[in-house]
Design a protein around this motif. Structure first.
Motif, PDB file in Angstrom:
ATOM      1  N   LEU A 103      -0.441 -41.656  11.056  1.00  0.00           N
ATOM      2  CA  LEU A 103      -0.050 -40.470  11.493  1.00  0.00           C
ATOM      3  C   LEU A 103       0.893 -40.569  12.829  1.00  0.00           C
ATOM      4  CD1 LEU A 103      -3.505 -38.724  11.813  1.00  0.00           C
ATOM      5  CD2 LEU A 103      -1.713 -38.336   9.978  1.00  0.00           C
ATOM      6  N   ASN A 174       5.088 -34.208  11.211  1.00  0.00           N
ATOM      7  CA  ASN A 174       5.353 -35.181  10.102  1.00  0.00           C
ATOM      8  C   ASN A 174       6.610 -35.160   9.581  1.00  0.00           C
ATOM      9  OD1 ASN A 174       5.063 -32.873   8.527  1.00  0.00           O
ATOM     10  ND2 ASN A 174       3.615 -34.110   7.212  1.00  0.00           N
ATOM     11  N   TRP A 178       8.818 -37.186  13.760  1.00  0.00           N
ATOM     12  CA  TRP A 178       8.859 -38.514  13.708  1.00  0.00           C
ATOM     13  C   TRP A 178      10.177 -39.186  14.567  1.00  0.00           C
ATOM     14  CZ3 TRP A 178       5.171 -41.729  12.519  1.00  0.00           C
ATOM     15  CH2 TRP A 178       4.575 -41.269  11.557  1.00  0.00           C
TER      16      TRP A 178
END
Length: 200
Positions: A103, A174, A178
């Protein structure tokens, strides 16, 4: 809306200076007792007040500025995180990605704070940049925000604007999140990008 900064290292102090610059009230707490922090907070400004962790966590919005490995201990300090907003300034570098269950670090940290809305922000700049006036030649220093809770981003963006920054929303953790995550031994492409934006 009440604010607290948990963690009073370089990032915590830099953000406290940002609050003081705008005469905004903020509570600060760390592993050290509040009386040890008081000389530093007084030097920063009268709107910055050191309190115990328990008192600081009464705030609506909590800025998490501790080393990544300490977030679980902070999470144990409240029986429920319902209704709280957490601004995650932490970077997990150099923790191996496999320890984060694949994650983004913020999504991993969010699991420790059930019921809270977690927003990633203020993590891509070094403390020295955060501590200086974010308005330069009419441009406002950019801070990137990402969250899986779309409703949580708006008040954090408002806070960033109050502090003089230009918030840029990157979407979910996500996705755009990132771009600002430091994980393993790699940096997201937006880490340390000191950008400025003209306010509309």
């Amino acid at each position: 809306m009440s604010y607290a900064i948990v963690g009073f290292g370089k990032i915590g102090q830099a953000l406290a200076q940002a609050f003081a610059r705008k005469n905004l009230d903020v509570t600060v707490a760390s592993r050290r007792p509040p009386e040890e922090l008081a000389p530093q907070t007084r030097a920063i400004g009268p709107t910055v007040v050191a309190k115990s962790l328990e008192k600081a966590l009464e705030a609506d919005t909590i800025i998490l500025a501790v080393p990544f490995g300490e977030h679980r201990e902070i999470a144990k300090a409240l029986p429920s995180w319902d209704g709280k907003t957490i601004i995650d300034t932490m970077n997990s570098f150099p923790i191996p990605p496999e320890e984060l269950d694949g994650l983004p670090s913020s999504a991993f940290a969010a699991k420790s704070f059930p019921g809270a809305s977690l927003v990633k922000g203020f993590n891509h700049l070094p403390a020295a940049a955060l501590a200086t006036d974010p308005v330069v030649d009419g441009g406002h220093r950019v801070v990137f925000l990402s969250s899986d809770d779309e409703d949580a981003i708006a008040p954090v963006a408002d806070l960033a604007k109050q502090l003089g920054f230009a918030p840029v929303k990157l979407g979910k953790l996500n996705e755009g999140g990132w771009l600002v995550h430091a994980r393993g031994r790699t940096w997201g492409p937006l880490i340390f990008q000191d950008l400025f934006k003209k306010q509309q």
